[in-house]
Design a protein around this motif. Structure first.
Motif, PDB file in Angstrom:
ATOM      1  N   PHE A  38       0.746  -1.384  -0.075  1.00  0.00           N
ATOM      2  CA  PHE A  38       0.130   0.233   0.064  1.00  0.00           C
ATOM      3  C   PHE A  38       0.891   1.148  -0.001  1.00  0.00           C
ATOM      4  N   LEU A  39       1.943   1.251   0.462  1.00  0.00           N
ATOM      5  CA  LEU A  39       2.722   2.565   0.590  1.00  0.00           C
ATOM      6  C   LEU A  39       3.109   3.352  -1.118  1.00  0.00           C
ATOM      7  N   PRO A  40       3.309   2.617  -2.014  1.00  0.00           N
ATOM      8  CA  PRO A  40       3.348   3.401  -3.349  1.00  0.00           C
ATOM      9  C   PRO A  40       1.862   4.244  -3.651  1.00  0.00           C
ATOM     10  N   ALA A  41       0.737   3.321  -3.280  1.00  0.00           N
ATOM     11  CA  ALA A  41      -0.633   4.133  -3.321  1.00  0.00           C
ATOM     12  C   ALA A  41      -0.659   5.109  -2.608  1.00  0.00           C
ATOM     13  N   LEU A  42      -0.286   5.238  -1.184  1.00  0.00           N
ATOM     14  CA  LEU A  42      -0.410   6.059  -0.401  1.00  0.00           C
ATOM     15  C   LEU A  42       0.395   7.284  -0.559  1.00  0.00           C
ATOM     16  N   HIS A  43       1.746   7.017  -1.053  1.00  0.00           N
ATOM     17  CA  HIS A  43       2.534   8.153  -1.510  1.00  0.00           C
ATOM     18  C   HIS A  43       1.800   8.976  -2.665  1.00  0.00           C
ATOM     19  N   VAL A  56       4.656  20.803  -4.152  1.00  0.00           N
ATOM     20  CA  VAL A  56       5.628  19.679  -3.761  1.00  0.00           C
ATOM     21  C   VAL A  56       5.812  18.547  -4.928  1.00  0.00           C
ATOM     22  N   SER A  57       6.982  18.148  -4.706  1.00  0.00           N
ATOM     23  CA  SER A  57       7.278  17.128  -5.711  1.00  0.00           C
ATOM     24  C   SER A  57       7.410  15.794  -5.062  1.00  0.00           C
ATOM     25  N   ALA A  58       7.375  14.787  -5.770  1.00  0.00           N
ATOM     26  CA  ALA A  58       7.318  13.158  -5.249  1.00  0.00           C
ATOM     27  C   ALA A  58       8.591  13.011  -4.294  1.00  0.00           C
ATOM     28  N   ASP A  59       9.599  13.688  -4.469  1.00  0.00           N
ATOM     29  CA  ASP A  59      10.821  13.444  -3.696  1.00  0.00           C
ATOM     30  C   ASP A  59      10.887  14.408  -2.449  1.00  0.00           C
ATOM     31  N   ASP A  60       9.860  15.050  -2.344  1.00  0.00           N
ATOM     32  CA  ASP A  60       9.523  16.004  -0.913  1.00  0.00           C
ATOM     33  C   ASP A  60       8.736  15.060   0.128  1.00  0.00           C
ATOM     34  N   ILE A  61       8.226  13.920  -0.272  1.00  0.00           N
ATOM     35  CA  ILE A  61       7.547  13.118   0.526  1.00  0.00           C
ATOM     36  C   ILE A  61       8.180  11.580   0.741  1.00  0.00           C
ATOM     37  N   LYS A  62       8.658  11.323   1.927  1.00  0.00           N
ATOM     38  CA  LYS A  62       9.119  10.035   2.109  1.00  0.00           C
ATOM     39  C   LYS A  62       8.172   9.287   3.221  1.00  0.00           C
ATOM     40  N   ILE A  63       8.162   8.089   3.128  1.00  0.00           N
ATOM     41  CA  ILE A  63       7.036   7.162   3.588  1.00  0.00           C
ATOM     42  C   ILE A  63       8.062   5.968   4.151  1.00  0.00           C
ATOM     43  N   SER A  64       7.984   5.595   5.199  1.00  0.00           N
ATOM     44  CA  SER A  64       8.241   4.279   5.636  1.00  0.00           C
ATOM     45  C   SER A  64       7.581   3.463   6.831  1.00  0.00           C
ATOM     46  N   LEU A  65       7.676   2.342   6.632  1.00  0.00           N
ATOM     47  CA  LEU A  65       6.948   1.378   7.589  1.00  0.00           C
ATOM     48  C   LEU A  65       7.834   0.403   8.168  1.00  0.00           C
ATOM     49  N   ASP A  66       8.036   0.763   9.593  1.00  0.00           N
ATOM     50  CA  ASP A  66       9.117  -0.148  10.181  1.00  0.00           C
ATOM     51  C   ASP A  66       8.290  -1.219  11.183  1.00  0.00           C
ATOM     52  N   ARG A  67       8.594  -2.316  11.218  1.00  0.00           N
ATOM     53  CA  ARG A  67       7.994  -3.372  11.972  1.00  0.00           C
ATOM     54  C   ARG A  67       8.961  -3.856  12.926  1.00  0.00           C
ATOM     55  N   GLN A  68       8.511  -3.881  14.312  1.00  0.00           N
ATOM     56  CA  GLN A  68       9.395  -4.282  15.468  1.00  0.00           C
ATOM     57  C   GLN A  68       8.498  -5.190  16.340  1.00  0.00           C
ATOM     58  N   GLY A  69       8.365  -6.458  16.239  1.00  0.00           N
ATOM     59  CA  GLY A  69       7.536  -7.357  16.781  1.00  0.00           C
ATOM     60  C   GLY A  69       6.167  -7.213  16.676  1.00  0.00           C
ATOM     61  N   ASN A  70       5.434  -6.749  17.405  1.00  0.00           N
ATOM     62  CA  ASN A  70       3.927  -6.464  17.311  1.00  0.00           C
ATOM     63  C   ASN A  70       3.716  -4.945  17.057  1.00  0.00           C
ATOM     64  N   LEU A  71       4.690  -4.105  17.072  1.00  0.00           N
ATOM     65  CA  LEU A  71       4.617  -2.601  16.626  1.00  0.00           C
ATOM     66  C   LEU A  71       4.998  -2.259  15.617  1.00  0.00           C
ATOM     67  N   GLU A  72       4.010  -1.402  14.914  1.00  0.00           N
ATOM     68  CA  GLU A  72       4.362  -0.911  13.750  1.00  0.00           C
ATOM     69  C   GLU A  72       4.380   0.637  13.449  1.00  0.00           C
TER      70      GLU A  72
END
Length: 83
Positions: A38-43, A56-72
């Motif tokens: 879903f990250l590309p669609a969200l971006h 804004v340009s596409a390079d001005d927005i950075k999205i990341s999803l980090d997973r650590q056990g049960n935590l996102e």
């Protein structure tokens, strides 16, 4: 009075709607449902929404999803132009 409040309901705020969409997306991902990322669609959606208010340009927005056990953690960084 209840009839008037029913007829003239306030529309939900954009931020509330965006928050609900993100919660649905993350809940779906947690369930391990196989499907496209879903990250590309969200971006793309974020670029469209933010572009309505500022340039804004596409390079001005950075999205990341980090997973650590049960935590996102969904991290969204937006670089806004100087005023």
């Amino acid at each position: 009075m209840a009839l008037l409040s029913f007829l003239f309901q306030n529309k939900p705020k954009t931020a509330v709607a965006a928050k609900e969409r993100l919660q649905i997306i993350i809940a779906r991902e947690r369930n391990g449902r196989a499907g496209p990322d879903f990250l590309p669609a969200l971006h793309k959606e974020l670029i469209e929404v933010i572009s309505k208010y500022t340039k804004v340009s596409a390079d001005d927005i950075k999205i990341s999803l980090d997973r650590q056990g049960n935590l996102e953690v969904l991290d969204v960084n937006v670089v806004l132009p100087d005023a």
